[in-house]
Design a protein around this motif. Structure first.
Motif, PDB file in Angstrom:
ATOM      1  N   ASN A  94      14.076  -9.807  -7.663  1.00 21.16           N
ATOM      2  CA  ASN A  94      12.735 -10.388  -7.778  1.00 21.16           C
ATOM      3  C   ASN A  94      11.850 -10.097  -6.567  1.00 21.16           C
ATOM      4  OD1 ASN A  94      14.845 -12.763  -7.139  1.00 21.16           O
ATOM      5  ND2 ASN A  94      13.012 -13.125  -5.926  1.00 21.16           N
ATOM      6  N   MET A  95      12.284  -9.198  -5.678  1.00 18.98           N
ATOM      7  CA  MET A  95      11.474  -8.859  -4.515  1.00 18.98           C
ATOM      8  C   MET A  95      10.413  -7.815  -4.846  1.00 18.98           C
ATOM      9  SD  MET A  95      13.435  -8.887  -0.862  1.00 18.98           S
ATOM     10  CE  MET A  95      15.065  -8.302  -1.248  1.00 18.98           C
ATOM     11  N   LEU A  96       9.325  -7.837  -4.081  1.00 13.72           N
ATOM     12  CA  LEU A  96       8.258  -6.853  -4.215  1.00 13.72           C
ATOM     13  C   LEU A  96       8.580  -5.635  -3.360  1.00 13.72           C
ATOM     14  CD1 LEU A  96       5.299  -6.283  -5.257  1.00 13.72           C
ATOM     15  CD2 LEU A  96       4.549  -7.142  -3.017  1.00 13.72           C
ATOM     16  N   HIS A  97       8.430  -4.452  -3.943  1.00  7.77           N
ATOM     17  CA  HIS A  97       8.603  -3.235  -3.130  1.00  7.77           C
ATOM     18  C   HIS A  97       7.510  -3.195  -2.070  1.00  7.77           C
ATOM     19  CE1 HIS A  97       9.196   0.880  -1.895  1.00  7.77           C
ATOM     20  NE2 HIS A  97      10.245   0.982  -2.685  1.00  7.77           N
ATOM     21  N   LEU A  98       7.891  -2.884  -0.861  1.00  7.62           N
ATOM     22  CA  LEU A  98       6.961  -2.886   0.265  1.00  7.62           C
ATOM     23  C   LEU A  98       5.756  -1.978   0.030  1.00  7.62           C
ATOM     24  CD1 LEU A  98       6.672  -4.165   3.079  1.00  7.62           C
ATOM     25  CD2 LEU A  98       7.939  -2.229   4.019  1.00  7.62           C
ATOM     26  N   ASP A  99       5.942  -0.911  -0.732  1.00  9.36           N
ATOM     27  CA  ASP A  99       4.850   0.022  -1.002  1.00  9.36           C
ATOM     28  C   ASP A  99       3.709  -0.616  -1.788  1.00  9.36           C
ATOM     29  OD1 ASP A  99       6.253   1.991   0.295  1.00  9.36           O
ATOM     30  OD2 ASP A  99       6.875   3.047  -1.520  1.00  9.36           O
ATOM     31  N   TYR A 100       4.003  -1.713  -2.495  1.00 10.64           N
ATOM     32  CA  TYR A 100       2.989  -2.344  -3.337  1.00 10.64           C
ATOM     33  C   TYR A 100       2.280  -3.508  -2.658  1.00 10.64           C
ATOM     34  CZ  TYR A 100       5.579   0.176  -6.991  1.00 10.64           C
ATOM     35  OH  TYR A 100       6.205   1.139  -7.749  1.00 10.64           O
ATOM     36  N   LEU A 101       2.709  -3.851  -1.458  1.00 10.87           N
ATOM     37  CA  LEU A 101       2.197  -5.065  -0.820  1.00 10.87           C
ATOM     38  C   LEU A 101       0.717  -4.948  -0.456  1.00 10.87           C
ATOM     39  CD1 LEU A 101       2.877  -7.902   0.233  1.00 10.87           C
ATOM     40  CD2 LEU A 101       3.421  -6.851   2.443  1.00 10.87           C
ATOM     41  N   GLU A 102       0.286  -3.830   0.092  1.00  7.98           N
ATOM     42  CA  GLU A 102      -1.107  -3.711   0.526  1.00  7.98           C
ATOM     43  C   GLU A 102      -2.069  -3.825  -0.656  1.00  7.98           C
ATOM     44  OE1 GLU A 102      -4.107  -1.034   3.307  1.00  7.98           O
ATOM     45  OE2 GLU A 102      -2.024  -0.396   3.041  1.00  7.98           O
TER      46      GLU A 102
END
Length: 272
Positions: free
Chosen positions: A248-256
């Protein structure tokens, strides 16, 4: 509770939501520094007050062979290094009263896990450290019931409490967020929406919790529209191979991209 009470907090007067974000668990120094550097670059650009999150130990695992940590002091020292390296506050969860004083030597915010938020001794021990206490709402509790957890912090001599909603059990294997609870809990303390844990699908037959990361932006947008004070998002550069809660974590690439959209929504809401 004023954000400026937190050491090293930046952009506290930006009129933005604040953010608790990082990996579920500290896996290594390199991974923690790598994630922190990326998130800080984004939050500085968007003027979001930011606290780096990482669990020094995972105690509430489904199976005995699940990852629980790399060692308490080793992980806590990594959290301290993140704070010293990037001049950013940090948060970690604690599971036993004895953890409070230990973790308080290294971090700025102590988090009480949802399953343990009714444990008086644990909440009192956290409050007595003088650190901010982040009280995660039990999946089995009503929003109204969280006033008593906040009162325990106050009765222990501290006014530094947050509430975090991480969803409510919906059947045996799903979670749901009742957004009616946000204005209710904000009457008691600043309220955070834990976006990623709210999308967990627990009690899987495999003994590994599932999740719906495709719904992260949907839940986060709804939280911002409903005036949450903060957001909690677990993120990793390789969720598929994360040692805890990768589903259920967000990929870091999608955070911005996500945070950019959420800041735009907050500006609109603030103007209404």
């Amino acid at each position: 509770m004023n954000l400026n009470q937190i050491p090293k907090i930046k952009h506290a007067n930006s009129d933005n939501f604040f953010l608790l974000a990082g990996p579920c668990a500290i896996e290594s120094e390199d991974m923690a520094l790598r994630i922190a550097e990326k998130v800080i670059s984004i939050t500085d650009k968007l003027e979001i007050p930011y606290v780096f999150k990482g669990s020094f130990r995972k105690a509430n695992r489904s199976r005995i062979d699940s990852f629980t940590g790399i060692g308490d002091e080793k992980a806590l020292k990594i959290l301290k290094k993140v704070s010293d390296t990037f001049d950013v506050p940090t948060v970690t969860d604690i599971h036993e009263a004895s953890d409070a004083a230990l973790a308080a030597q290294y971090v700025d915010v102590l988090q009480i896990p949802a399953f343990l938020v009714r444990q008086t001794e644990l909440v009192v021990a956290a409050a007595k450290t003088g650190k901010v206490v982040n009280l995660k709402k039990g999946q089995f509790m009503s929003p109204e019931a969280m006033q008593h957890a906040v009162q325990k912090v106050k009765d222990s001599g501290s006014d530094k409490a947050w509430i975090t909603d991480r969803g409510t059990m919906f059947g045996y294997q799903d979670m749901i967020v009742d957004f009616r609870g946000i204005p209710t809990m904000r009457q008691f303390a600043p309220t955070v929406l834990d976006v990623t844990h709210s999308l967990q699908q627990p009690n899987q037959s495999s003994g590994v919790t599932g999740g719906r990361p495709d719904m992260i932006e949907t839940i986060a947008r709804a939280g911002v529209v409903n005036n949450v004070d903060g957001l909690f998002i677990e993120t990793h550069f390789d969720p598929a191979n994360a040692k805890s809660d990768g589903a259920n974590m967000l990929h870091l690439d999608y955070l911005e991209g996500l945070l950019t959209n959420l800041v735009a929504i907050r500006k609109t809401i603030n103007a209404l």
